[in-house]
Enzyme design. Structure first.
Site, short mmCIF file in Angstrom:
data_model
loop_
_atom_site.label_atom_id
_atom_site.label_comp_id
_atom_site.label_asym_id
_atom_site.label_seq_id
_atom_site.Cartn_x
_atom_site.Cartn_y
_atom_site.Cartn_z
N GLU A 1 0.75 -1.21 0.03
CA GLU A 1 -0.08 0.05 -0.07
C GLU A 1 1.01 1.13 0.05
OE1 GLU A 1 -3.33 2.71 0.39
OE2 GLU A 1 -3.04 0.85 -0.55
N HIS B 1 2.53 1.97 -3.34
CA HIS B 1 1.60 2.77 -4.16
C HIS B 1 1.37 4.27 -4.08
CE1 HIS B 1 -3.02 3.09 -5.47
NE2 HIS B 1 -1.89 3.31 -6.47
N HIS C 1 -20.56 -7.61 -16.76
CA HIS C 1 -19.14 -7.57 -17.40
C HIS C 1 -19.06 -8.18 -18.56
CE1 HIS C 1 -15.02 -6.10 -17.60
NE2 HIS C 1 -14.68 -7.14 -17.16
N HIS D 1 -4.20 -7.68 -17.02
CA HIS D 1 -5.71 -7.44 -17.44
C HIS D 1 -5.92 -5.92 -17.35
CE1 HIS D 1 -9.40 -8.58 -19.28
NE2 HIS D 1 -10.29 -8.20 -18.02
#
Length: 348
Positions: free
Chosen positions: A74, A77, A261, A322
């Site tokens: 975290e 990031h 989706h 992805h």
């Protein structure tokens, strides 16, 4: 364009890709709440490491035990996102001094500030799905605007080389036909853009609701999903909960989110194939035709990654890829829109 601005923009675009990758990695490793506070971590500027700091952290947050690996995911990031924001600020200052594209640069820095707020709310609201999805879309939007700014700043060079000699030499009697074809292609691209954005948003909604692995089969989803399909499950907000980590929606609702989706992915695939066909059929410019071919390759890769996520139950590397390929698909489409628009303006 000055060398400094050129270098800064290229570096910032690369960093924006890295932030998207790290954001996906953080989310997929369940590290979104690795630090229960913001912008620090358990009250420190970095992850507590020594025994005294760890004890202090556990005392301050007794219900949220420290997991160092998740906390570092975290914080890394956040550090890289902070560096990205600093570079965007530098771009804003340079554009302001040069009086070039100040509006776009201003909007970009405002978006970065809003993205920082979304990052804070992601933690303080305990991974509320609508906030997590918004945070993902914010990262994609920043990358897209950076690429658009790069295209605008290189407009002079591009305009000089965009039109091929045969197009410049055509007679005036066929220019109206050519303009009509270019306008039709541009319309296809304009419609494709919101279609792709909706698909990215649905992907974020699927991920933030922990619905990515609820369907274990492809192309169907756990038997008779159609009889239980309900769009209200897809678009209704999550019930109020103390934390949204690991999801709060029931299995049927998650299946409906996942299936939506997939359905929109089918719409996106078909429409992008039609768009690429129109570009390859009616676009004489080699650069644009090549970009359309790249779009097809990226689309095939993205579809393969999506299927692999289902078949292999969301492997970390494939799931992160992805996200990244979705970003590449988006900026490729934006680039096509830009190139085609510039050529359309040239023949008007």
């Amino acid at each position: 364009m000055s060398k400094l601005l050129n270098l800064t923009l290229n570096l910032t675009i690369a960093l924006a890709f890295l932030v998207i990758a790290l954001g996906a990695y953080t989310r997929l490793t369940e590290a979104g709440l690795g630090c229960p506070d913001w912008p620090g971590c358990y009250g420190f500027n970095t992850v507590p490491t020594n025994a005294q700091d760890i004890a202090s952290a556990q005392q301050a947050y007794p219900d949220q035990p420290l997991h160092a690996e998740k906390a570092w995911n975290e914080m890394l990031h956040r550090y890289v996102a902070g560096l990205l924001g600093t570079l965007v600020l530098l771009i804003f200052i340079i554009c302001g001094k040069r009086k070039q594209h100040v509006r776009l640069a201003t909007f970009l820095i405002l978006l970065v500030l809003f993205q920082a707020a979304l990052g804070m709310w992601t933690v303080t609201m305990n991974l509320k799905p609508i906030i997590v999805m918004g945070h993902l879309l914010g990262g994609f939007s920043i990358l897209t605007l950076l690429v658009l700014l790069r295209l605008r700043l290189s407009k002079t060079t591009m305009a000089a080389t965009l039109l091929s000699p045969p197009l410049n030499d055509v007679g005036h009697n066929i220019l109206p036909i050519h303009r009509q074809r270019l306008a039709r292609v541009q319309l296809y691209c304009c419609i494709a853009l919101p279609i792709v954005i909706i698909q990215i948003a649905l992907g974020g909604w699927t991920s933030s609701n922990y619905a990515a692995i609820v369907c274990t089969e492809f192309p169907i989803c756990n038997g008779d999903w159609l009889s239980r399909f309900n769009l209200n499950d897809v678009f209704s907000l999550s019930p109020v909960a103390e934390t949204y980590q690991f999801g709060v929606r029931d299995t049927i609702a998650r299946i409906n989110i996942h299936v939506t989706h997939r359905i929109w992915a089918g719409v996106t695939i078909i429409y992008l194939l039609l768009t690429a066909y129109q570009l390859l059929k009616h676009q004489p410019e080699r650069k644009i035709r090549l970009t359309a071919q790249v779009l097809l390759v990226i689309l095939c890769v993205q579809v393969s990654l999506g299927i692999a996520n289902v078949m292999f139950q969301l492997p970390l590397g494939i799931a992160v890829a992805h996200n990244l390929v979705a970003a590449i698909l988006l900026i490729t489409l934006v680039t096509l829109l830009w190139f085609n628009q510039q050529q359309l303006q040239e023949v008007l």
